[in-house]
Design a protein around this motif. Structure first.
Motif, mmCIF file in Angstrom:
data_model
loop_
_atom_site.group_PDB
_atom_site.id
_atom_site.type_symbol
_atom_site.label_atom_id
_atom_site.label_comp_id
_atom_site.label_asym_id
_atom_site.label_seq_id
_atom_site.Cartn_x
_atom_site.Cartn_y
_atom_site.Cartn_z
ATOM 1 N N ILE A 109 0.827 -0.827 0.346
ATOM 2 C CA ILE A 109 -0.128 0.257 0.057
ATOM 3 C C ILE A 109 1.571 1.079 -0.139
ATOM 4 O O ILE A 109 1.754 1.305 0.724
ATOM 5 N N ASN A 110 1.094 2.364 -1.107
ATOM 6 C CA ASN A 110 1.768 3.282 -0.839
ATOM 7 C C ASN A 110 0.977 3.938 -0.076
ATOM 8 O O ASN A 110 -0.128 4.767 0.636
ATOM 9 N N ARG A 111 1.968 4.778 1.148
ATOM 10 C CA ARG A 111 1.536 5.422 2.117
ATOM 11 C C ARG A 111 2.609 6.633 2.796
ATOM 12 O O ARG A 111 3.764 6.315 1.987
ATOM 13 N N LYS A 112 2.489 7.802 2.964
ATOM 14 C CA LYS A 112 3.449 8.775 3.456
ATOM 15 C C LYS A 112 4.134 8.363 4.821
ATOM 16 O O LYS A 112 3.442 7.492 5.392
ATOM 17 N N ALA A 113 5.361 9.045 4.828
ATOM 18 C CA ALA A 113 6.097 8.886 6.102
ATOM 19 C C ALA A 113 4.940 9.116 7.029
ATOM 20 O O ALA A 113 4.490 10.553 7.186
ATOM 21 N N GLY A 114 5.020 8.637 8.240
ATOM 22 C CA GLY A 114 3.853 8.303 9.492
ATOM 23 C C GLY A 114 2.751 7.841 8.794
ATOM 24 O O GLY A 114 1.656 8.013 9.902
ATOM 25 N N GLN A 115 2.147 7.594 8.268
ATOM 26 C CA GLN A 115 1.271 6.625 7.715
ATOM 27 C C GLN A 115 1.002 5.019 7.553
ATOM 28 O O GLN A 115 0.671 4.339 7.597
ATOM 29 N N ALA A 116 1.570 5.384 8.880
ATOM 30 C CA ALA A 116 1.645 3.321 9.334
ATOM 31 C C ALA A 116 0.791 3.409 10.117
ATOM 32 O O ALA A 116 -0.557 3.450 9.791
ATOM 33 N N LEU A 117 0.261 1.571 9.415
ATOM 34 C CA LEU A 117 -1.224 0.987 9.404
ATOM 35 C C LEU A 117 -1.174 0.314 11.021
ATOM 36 O O LEU A 117 -0.042 -0.119 11.409
ATOM 37 N N ARG A 118 -2.071 0.930 11.653
ATOM 38 C CA ARG A 118 -2.387 0.506 12.932
ATOM 39 C C ARG A 118 -3.881 -0.563 13.198
ATOM 40 O O ARG A 118 -4.680 -0.463 13.031
ATOM 41 N N ASN A 133 -5.175 2.237 -2.904
ATOM 42 C CA ASN A 133 -3.518 3.456 -3.445
ATOM 43 C C ASN A 133 -2.763 2.414 -2.930
ATOM 44 O O ASN A 133 -1.775 2.373 -2.899
ATOM 45 N N ASN A 134 -3.253 1.351 -4.056
ATOM 46 C CA ASN A 134 -2.086 -0.403 -3.782
ATOM 47 C C ASN A 134 -1.206 -0.257 -4.813
ATOM 48 O O ASN A 134 -1.620 -0.521 -6.207
ATOM 49 N N THR A 135 -0.359 -0.969 -4.958
ATOM 50 C CA THR A 135 0.664 -0.973 -5.252
ATOM 51 C C THR A 135 0.625 -2.807 -6.051
ATOM 52 O O THR A 135 1.178 -3.033 -5.023
ATOM 53 N N PRO A 136 -0.004 -3.270 -6.672
ATOM 54 C CA PRO A 136 0.131 -4.604 -7.295
ATOM 55 C C PRO A 136 1.460 -5.606 -6.867
ATOM 56 O O PRO A 136 2.267 -4.710 -7.074
ATOM 57 N N ALA A 137 1.200 -6.507 -7.317
ATOM 58 C CA ALA A 137 2.490 -7.207 -6.194
ATOM 59 C C ALA A 137 3.244 -7.274 -8.042
ATOM 60 O O ALA A 137 2.476 -8.244 -9.236
ATOM 61 N N HIS A 138 4.047 -8.119 -8.388
ATOM 62 C CA HIS A 138 4.443 -8.168 -9.496
ATOM 63 C C HIS A 138 6.311 -9.600 -9.371
ATOM 64 O O HIS A 138 6.767 -9.201 -9.149
ATOM 65 N N PRO A 139 5.619 -10.979 -9.036
ATOM 66 C CA PRO A 139 6.702 -12.034 -8.225
ATOM 67 C C PRO A 139 7.683 -12.226 -9.187
ATOM 68 O O PRO A 139 6.878 -11.977 -9.848
#
Length: 169
Positions: A109-118, A133-139
């Protein structure tokens, strides 16, 4: 991290009992490196596919390598890893690591500094699922292991048989 383990090698170990431990370990080390190089080559080749990750600098692709790991007297371990760069690669790419290797492999998930998931694991999972706002997986590593595991094992078996013909027979 995917790990490939081969079971049922008791017969092979019994045949190797008469040989020196150093000879056996050196042969296994060389053979396992050859097998791991097959997986490494496929992981690098996965960057050239249509659904592979976009590689701007080439640092992640260059960071994929085979590294020996600490084993035991009866266990030889090699890993195919991505992330850290060698000194020469650091000079070329201007960075010390392709630290984002796992993010590319698994997505994020793209997020800015300090936006940790809680929150709890359940709420984190729900937040990730609801995020737009997800960046998909590219395995690139997992498909390499799935595609080349059997070929790598065949190469290891062949290399051991070539270097120790008394064991293969």
């Amino acid at each position: 991290m995917a790990e490939l383990q081969v079971q049922g090698l008791a017969d092979l170990r019994g045949r190797m009992n008469g040989l020196s431990d150093r000879l056996v370990k050196n042969v296994l080390r060389a053979s396992l490196r050859k097998g791991a190089n097959v997986v490494r080559a496929q992981a690098r080749a996965n960057f050239n596919t249509a659904d592979g990750p976009d590689e701007i600098t080439g640092a992640l692709k260059a960071s994929i390598r085979v590294t020996p790991r600490r084993g035991t007297p009866t266990r030889v371990v090699f890993s195919v890893v991505a992330g850290d760069l060698t000194a020469a690669q650091t000079k070329k790419f201007g960075t010390k690591a392709a630290f984002y290797a796992l993010w590319v492999e698994k997505g994020h998930i793209n997020r800015k500094a300090g936006q940790a998931l809680r929150g709890s694991k359940v709420s984190l999972k729900a937040t990730r699922a609801a995020s737009t706002n997800n960046t998909p997986a590219h395995p690139f590593m997992q498909p390499a292991i799935e595609a080349k595991a059997q070929e790598a094992l065949d190469i290891v078996i062949q290399a051991v048989g070539d270097k120790l013909p008394e064991v293969a027979g």
